[in-house]
Design an enzyme around this catalytic site. Sequence first.
Site, mmCIF file in Angstrom:
data_model
loop_
_atom_site.group_PDB
_atom_site.id
_atom_site.type_symbol
_atom_site.label_atom_id
_atom_site.label_comp_id
_atom_site.label_asym_id
_atom_site.label_seq_id
_atom_site.Cartn_x
_atom_site.Cartn_y
_atom_site.Cartn_z
ATOM 1 N N ASP A 167 0.835 -1.210 0.000
ATOM 2 C CA ASP A 167 0.000 0.000 0.000
ATOM 3 C C ASP A 167 0.871 1.262 0.000
ATOM 4 O O ASP A 167 0.595 2.231 -0.720
ATOM 5 C CB ASP A 167 -0.888 -0.040 1.246
ATOM 6 C CG ASP A 167 -1.866 1.117 1.293
ATOM 7 O OD1 ASP A 167 -2.496 1.400 0.263
ATOM 8 O OD2 ASP A 167 -2.004 1.743 2.358
ATOM 9 N N LYS A 213 -9.275 8.291 -12.067
ATOM 10 C CA LYS A 213 -8.888 6.942 -11.641
ATOM 11 C C LYS A 213 -7.455 6.616 -12.049
ATOM 12 O O LYS A 213 -7.077 6.814 -13.207
ATOM 13 C CB LYS A 213 -9.836 5.899 -12.242
ATOM 14 C CG LYS A 213 -11.263 5.997 -11.717
ATOM 15 C CD LYS A 213 -12.136 4.915 -12.327
ATOM 16 C CE LYS A 213 -13.551 4.994 -11.758
ATOM 17 N NZ LYS A 213 -14.446 4.001 -12.380
#
Lengths: 252, 252
Positions: A167, A213
């Site tokens: 992450d 996005k």
Amino acid sequence: MWRNCVRLARGLGCGAFLRPDPKVSRCGVVRGLSPAAPCSPLWNSVTWLSQARELKDYALPNSSWSQGMMDLYSRFLEMCKDGTWKRIPSYSNSVDHLPESLKLTSEKERKETRLFPRNMDTEGVGFEYAMFLNTSEKRMVCLFQPGPYLEGPPGFAHGGSTATIIDSTIGGCAIFVAGKVMTANLSINYRNPIPLGSVVLVDSRVDQVEGRKVFLSCQVRSIDGQTLHAEATALFIRVDSTKSLQQQMSSQ
Amino acid sequence: MWRNCVRLARGLGCGAFLRPDPKVSRCGVVRGLSPAAPCSPLWNSVTWLSQARELKDYALPNSSWSQGMMDLYSRFLEMCKDGTWKRIPSYSNSVDHLPESLKLTSEKERKETRLFPRNMDTEGVGFEYAMFLNTSEKRMVCLFQPGPYLEGPPGFAHGGSTATIIDSTIGGCAIFVAGKVMTANLSINYRNPIPLGSVVLVDSRVDQVEGRKVFLSCQVRSIDGQTLHAEATALFIRVDSTKSLQQQMSSQ
């Protein structure tokens, strides 16, 4: 969710400098980050901050780093010489890195927080890592040596610690390509457990940008490349500063 | 990857007692875990171990727990009275919980490891959580209060810490239904950031069991249920002790 990569950018002192590139195309090609001098103000600010304050950069070698970690770090440092790669500094509390004038009131009050992967006082027991950025390839790699306090199954890194370093790396990659972002989805396939004390390479890249996005992928491999420990995909959303976080999440 | 739920089971002292149920059907119904007395040897062993050694159970209230956390904990304790729910103890190093005779040689040598979500010395700064199991519903819930050392975006929990508590809860759920398992996939949709110091409920359940595959889902919500912070799906693989981890991952 806002990402630690926002924090990373702040850690670099680039909160006031780094801006999403309005020229990001919808066909997945990001034209804004040329390899020439994409982040000059950013890197200048890093220098300025380092000189002005005594900050501990956690992405520098320490005595807990294994020979494998040192060798890999040296290899990437070597590749930084021609400007292809950049070493990314890392701090335990990025708020302290900002000039007072840029801090929010709440950040001035909140002194006791720590960035999750940098929350240990002792070197070597938690996350030991260093990141390198290749802007032309829209790629961020992370050299990662999990310490004994990251244990899940006996002798191996916890799946949550693997998720955390993925992450962090993939988020760092997203912010350098698209600016301020938040994670919408993270999907991880676990292939082989990562032994505590070993060194792995977390290799992430932006695959496509479509409007707000940002699609990324990532692989975690052993140094020799022979063992695939994990692979992941992620979707990040570029932040619109005129809307609340909730509004932005619901309009994905 | 082997899960911390393996560790959880060991933490409960059930490494020698808990066995995958051979009667798990392929149609998704798990017949082995009846609500009557599914884990009696397990719970007896917990009692025995607690009496025999001075172990700190981290899943008990401490002064860092907020009123919201205490209230939720009390509600679940109340529901434990009729046996529907069971409180799950939690330790920082499960290896120390095993009788010497059951420890592997490597585990005897490896004293300085810590379970990742229990690696902090100071209460309240990291993961504060307590889990409750409902075997008849094949469900595990986790009361989670993220501390200031789990920060990602300013004031909010790091996405990696959210992934860690989901992985721990959903993994715990998997092991109580299917026995020894490893994670194959974890996919998380982040909906709303979790404020540091708040309390959320991580609610996981087994949706289906197909041979060695265990499918689970999970939601992370605010105490009042109004805010969905994250939702996740996971695939776990039951471990075949006659094969290596690598063989098992490649034959999924």
